[in-house]
Design a protein around this motif. Structure first.
Motif, PDB file in Angstrom:
ATOM      1  N   ASN A 141      12.070  15.755  84.547  1.00  0.00           N
ATOM      2  CA  ASN A 141      11.581  15.070  85.754  1.00  0.00           C
ATOM      3  C   ASN A 141      10.304  15.747  86.231  1.00  0.00           C
ATOM      4  OD1 ASN A 141      11.013  13.951  88.190  1.00  0.00           O
ATOM      5  ND2 ASN A 141      12.926  14.532  89.196  1.00  0.00           N
ATOM      6  N   GLY A 166      11.089  19.404  92.172  1.00  0.00           N
ATOM      7  CA  GLY A 166      10.629  20.688  92.708  1.00  0.00           C
ATOM      8  C   GLY A 166       9.137  20.696  92.954  1.00  0.00           C
ATOM      9  N   THR A 185      10.830  11.231  82.900  1.00  0.00           N
ATOM     10  CA  THR A 185      11.160  10.129  83.812  1.00  0.00           C
ATOM     11  C   THR A 185       9.912   9.654  84.553  1.00  0.00           C
ATOM     12  OG1 THR A 185      11.753  11.698  85.532  1.00  0.00           O
ATOM     13  CG2 THR A 185      13.543  10.892  84.159  1.00  0.00           C
ATOM     14  N   LYS A 186       9.889   8.349  84.783  1.00  0.00           N
ATOM     15  CA  LYS A 186       8.731   7.771  85.491  1.00  0.00           C
ATOM     16  C   LYS A 186       9.097   7.429  86.930  1.00  0.00           C
ATOM     17  CE  LYS A 186       6.139   5.939  81.612  1.00  0.00           C
ATOM     18  NZ  LYS A 186       7.026   6.395  80.533  1.00  0.00           N
ATOM     19  N   GLY A 191      15.796  18.903  88.804  1.00  0.00           N
ATOM     20  CA  GLY A 191      16.674  19.409  89.854  1.00  0.00           C
ATOM     21  C   GLY A 191      18.046  18.764  89.793  1.00  0.00           C
ATOM     22  N   ASP A 192      18.835  19.025  90.844  1.00  0.00           N
ATOM     23  CA  ASP A 192      20.197  18.498  90.881  1.00  0.00           C
ATOM     24  C   ASP A 192      20.231  16.978  90.985  1.00  0.00           C
ATOM     25  OD1 ASP A 192      21.663  21.003  90.805  1.00  0.00           O
ATOM     26  OD2 ASP A 192      20.652  21.393  92.691  1.00  0.00           O
ATOM     27  N   GLY A 193      19.189  16.402  91.601  1.00  0.00           N
ATOM     28  CA  GLY A 193      19.133  14.940  91.714  1.00  0.00           C
ATOM     29  C   GLY A 193      19.060  14.307  90.336  1.00  0.00           C
ATOM     30  N   THR A 194      18.250  14.901  89.458  1.00  0.00           N
ATOM     31  CA  THR A 194      18.133  14.372  88.100  1.00  0.00           C
ATOM     32  C   THR A 194      19.434  14.596  87.331  1.00  0.00           C
ATOM     33  OG1 THR A 194      15.801  14.966  88.204  1.00  0.00           O
ATOM     34  CG2 THR A 194      16.661  14.392  86.050  1.00  0.00           C
ATOM     35  N   GLU A 246      21.925  12.055  88.314  1.00  0.00           N
ATOM     36  CA  GLU A 246      21.693  10.775  87.622  1.00  0.00           C
ATOM     37  C   GLU A 246      22.241  10.829  86.199  1.00  0.00           C
ATOM     38  OE1 GLU A 246      18.016   8.823  87.471  1.00  0.00           O
ATOM     39  OE2 GLU A 246      17.455   9.262  89.535  1.00  0.00           O
ATOM     40  N   THR A 272      14.115  21.833  93.055  1.00  0.00           N
ATOM     41  CA  THR A 272      14.034  22.727  94.200  1.00  0.00           C
ATOM     42  C   THR A 272      15.278  23.597  94.298  1.00  0.00           C
ATOM     43  OG1 THR A 272      13.000  20.839  95.281  1.00  0.00           O
ATOM     44  CG2 THR A 272      13.421  22.762  96.642  1.00  0.00           C
ATOM     45  N   GLY A 273      16.447  22.937  94.207  1.00  0.00           N
ATOM     46  CA  GLY A 273      17.694  23.660  94.439  1.00  0.00           C
ATOM     47  C   GLY A 273      18.302  24.253  93.182  1.00  0.00           C
ATOM     48  N   ARG A 293       9.235  18.485 101.135  1.00  0.00           N
ATOM     49  CA  ARG A 293       9.498  19.123  99.848  1.00  0.00           C
ATOM     50  C   ARG A 293       8.378  20.069  99.432  1.00  0.00           C
ATOM     51  NH1 ARG A 293      13.493  18.151  96.733  1.00  0.00           N
ATOM     52  NH2 ARG A 293      15.032  16.715  97.519  1.00  0.00           N
TER      53      ARG A 293
HETATM   54  N1  LIG Z   1       8.793  10.345  87.830  1.00  0.00           N
HETATM   55  C1  LIG Z   1       9.453  10.369  88.995  1.00  0.00           C
HETATM   56  N2  LIG Z   1       8.809  10.144  90.147  1.00  0.00           N
HETATM   57  C2  LIG Z   1       9.433  10.228  91.336  1.00  0.00           C
HETATM   58  N3  LIG Z   1      10.751  10.523  91.464  1.00  0.00           N
HETATM   59  C3  LIG Z   1      11.450  10.753  90.352  1.00  0.00           C
HETATM   60  C4  LIG Z   1      10.838  10.704  89.072  1.00  0.00           C
HETATM   61  N4  LIG Z   1      11.777  10.997  88.136  1.00  0.00           N
HETATM   62  C5  LIG Z   1      12.930  11.214  88.815  1.00  0.00           C
HETATM   63  N5  LIG Z   1      12.737  11.073  90.139  1.00  0.00           N
HETATM   64  C6  LIG Z   1      13.718  11.290  91.230  1.00  0.00           C
HETATM   65  O1  LIG Z   1      13.363  12.476  91.946  1.00  0.00           O
HETATM   66  C7  LIG Z   1      14.487  12.927  92.667  1.00  0.00           C
HETATM   67  C8  LIG Z   1      14.447  14.416  92.859  1.00  0.00           C
HETATM   68  O2  LIG Z   1      14.376  15.035  91.620  1.00  0.00           O
HETATM   69  P1  LIG Z   1      15.102  16.402  91.254  1.00  0.00           P
HETATM   70  O3  LIG Z   1      16.481  16.458  91.731  1.00  0.00           O
HETATM   71  O4  LIG Z   1      14.886  16.603  89.803  1.00  0.00           O
HETATM   72  O5  LIG Z   1      14.239  17.492  92.001  1.00  0.00           O
HETATM   73  P2  LIG Z   1      14.435  18.161  93.416  1.00  0.00           P
HETATM   74  O6  LIG Z   1      14.960  17.172  94.373  1.00  0.00           O
HETATM   75  O7  LIG Z   1      13.165  18.836  93.726  1.00  0.00           O
HETATM   76  O8  LIG Z   1      15.506  19.297  93.120  1.00  0.00           O
HETATM   77  P3  LIG Z   1      16.977  19.534  93.724  1.00  0.00           P
HETATM   78  O9  LIG Z   1      17.692  18.223  93.615  1.00  0.00           O
HETATM   79  O10 LIG Z   1      17.556  20.593  92.858  1.00  0.00           O
HETATM   80  O11 LIG Z   1      16.768  19.963  95.139  1.00  0.00           O
HETATM   81  C9  LIG Z   1      15.689  12.457  91.875  1.00  0.00           C
HETATM   82  O12 LIG Z   1      16.495  11.688  92.715  1.00  0.00           O
HETATM   83  C10 LIG Z   1      15.102  11.606  90.760  1.00  0.00           C
HETATM   84  O13 LIG Z   1      15.808  10.411  90.592  1.00  0.00           O
END
Ligand SMILES: Nc1ncnc2c1ncn2[C@@H]1O[C@H](COP(=O)(O)OP(=O)(O)OP(=O)(O)O)[C@@H](O)[C@H]1O
Length: 455
Positions: free
Chosen positions: A96, A100, A128-129, A157-160, A163, A194-195, A264
């Motif tokens: 992704n 972060g 991912t896009k 991150g955990d969001g990915t 999924e 991030t997390g 963020r």
């Molecule tokens: N290319 C993209 N552009 C924008 N958002 C995306 C893309 N690919 C994935 N995402 C979405 O971005 C969201 C956040 O991503 P991710 O969880 O990887 O990072 P984070 O939120 O920084 O980390 P954490 O969840 O650990 O705090 C996810 O819900 C994911 O579905």
């Protein structure tokens, strides 16, 4: 190719030494003879040593003198393969680039790809896009008649990761034996968000360095894995169930996490500032919280079967426990793993597959002292010491139900994603997923902690 002035020898007991110093065979990912057969090119992924080292693994290739390059390389490869019979051949890597601080792609290219190359693992990379890409791809992977990948490696991150897990579960659910299919595709989490809570929980349980993507890539290359429980959240008629690997957050923690989404770019500072802000303007969160204590080990299986819980709205029979109806809380978390980010062991006692959801909540009398207590609790989160505070209650349970009061508008988050507020209940399913992990964790028998005595 220049040979290093060091001699590699293999003893009769298969002990490998370089200039008399022992070399751990488990650290060897690749061994190839030099063209003149006077040496062997050895790629290792060993922990750094020395007083200023972080202990994280480092990939290193050396060309060493040997008597017979081809024979030595073959022998080393055999020794190394014997240690990792479950090493994956082909994995799907989900990166992704938006997670972060946007470093996931670099983390993959710098820390992960070279390890996979050395270990001869074929990797299909998906960048991912948009939101939903990872879920859709994993749904297709898990629903395929034949398993194409031995594992899915998330760099994000955990969001990915959420999924990916939900996509795999959804795809597997279309097959005759969904549980078997879900467990057959092992999952790894390289820190790229991030997390990175899942990564931190697996790394801390296995003695790896939190934050090291090389450590994760090494575990994947070796094929070490262990079981992990998943939690299914139900919303009644409101929406389909949600398969969670991480945690439910409600009240103050949900405010801090979900309410600061727009910041963020601040990195880790975002949660610190948000915590101070939301503690100072502390809201009353009212709900009825019930849970099923771990009086018996959780039953295996059933993740894809109809719910075994009483319908939402129906009374809960003993041994369910209920806190006061419409009680006031400040925060509530239901954790499936120990960490909620790289530095926060919210449920320090949680194992990866201990058959329990770890409930953590506070019920303080609203006022100035509650704010002081919560700030003190937040300051203690890093070391997991908040759990020793009298105000932080913690309970291990197999299932739980949270029914917000009629006039309560608190946020609810599942694995960091906002879900509509309202009544929600959950059950843990031990051993539902397999995750790549460090060798000691893979070797340890799945430890299900002893049942709690009924209250
Ligand atoms: N290319 C993209 N552009 C924008 N958002 C995306 C893309 N690919 C994935 N995402 C979405 O971005 C969201 C956040 O991503 P991710 O969880 O990887 O990072 P984070 O939120 O920084 O980390 P954490 O969840 O650990 O705090 C996810 O819900 C994911 O579905």
């Amino acid at each position: 190719m220049a040979l290093q002035d060091a001699l590699l020898e293999i003893g009769s007991d298969d002990e490998v030494t370089v200039d008399g110093e022992s070399l751990d065979v488990a650290d060897i990912l690749r061994a190839q003879p030099t063209p003149d057969n006077c040496g062997v090119e050895v790629t290792t992924c060993a922990r750094q040593s020395g007083w200023c080292a972080t202990r994280a693994r480092v990939l290193r290739t050396r060309t060493l003198r040997v008597r017979d390059g081809a024979a030595t390389a073959k022998h080393l490869t055999q020794l190394s393969k014997r240690l990792s019979p479950d090493a994956p051949h082909k994995v799907l890597v989900v990166v992704n680039p938006a997670g972060g601080t946007g470093r996931a792609q670099k983390v993959f290219e710098r820390d992960v790809a070279p390890v996979f190359y050395a270990a001869n693992i074929e990797a299909d990379v998906v960048v991912t896009k948009a939101q939903g890409d990872a879920m859709e791809r994993c749904r297709v992977v898990a629903a395929a008649p034949q398993v194409t990948y031995d594992g899915v490696v998330v760099v994000g991150g955990d969001g990915t990761l959420s999924e990916v897990v939900r996509g795999l579960a959804d795809g597997a659910s279309t097959l005759a034996d969904p549980e078997q299919r879900l467990r057959s595709i092992r999952v790894a989490h390289c820190p790229g968000g991030t997390g990175n809570a899942c990564h931190a929980s697996v790394a801390s349980a296995g003695g790896d360095v939190i934050g090291s993507a090389v450590d994760v890539a090494y575990n994947v290359a070796r094929g070490f894995s262990c079981s992990m429980g998943l939690v299914r959240y139900e919303f009644g008629e409101r929406r389909p169930p949600f398969i969670s690997f991480l945690a439910m957050e409600w009240g103050l923690v949900a405010d801090v996490d979900l309410g600061s989404e727009g910041f963020r770019w601040l990195g880790a500072l975002r949660t610190t500032l948000a915590a101070i802000w939301y503690i100072l303007r502390l809201k009353r969160h009212r709900a009825t919280l019930s849970w099923l204590p771990c009086t018996q080990p959780a039953r295996k299986g059933g993740l894809f079967a109809p719910s075994r819980l009483p319908p939402l709205g129906a009374p809960l029979p003993p041994p369910w426990r209920t806190e006061r109806r419409d009680a006031t809380y400040q925060l509530m978390m239901a954790c499936n793993v120990s960490h909620v980010d790289e530095t926060t062991p919210m449920a320090p006692a949680a194992g990866l597959d201990d058959g329990a959801i770890h409930l953590v909540f506070t019920r303080l009398r609203p006022g100035f002292l509650a704010r002081v207590d919560l700030i003190d609790g937040f300051l203690k989160l890093d070391g997991g010491k908040h759990i020793h505070k009298r105000s932080f209650q913690s309970h291990r349970c197999r299932a739980l139900r949270l029914v917000p009061a009629a006039d309560d508008d608190s946020r609810t988050g599942l694995d960091g994603e906002a879900v509509p507020s309202g009544a929600i209940q959950a059950e843990i399913f031990p051993g539902a997923l397999r995750v790549f992990c460090a060798a000691p964790l893979a070797a340890a028998r799945t430890a299900v902690s002893p049942p709690e005595r009924a209250a």
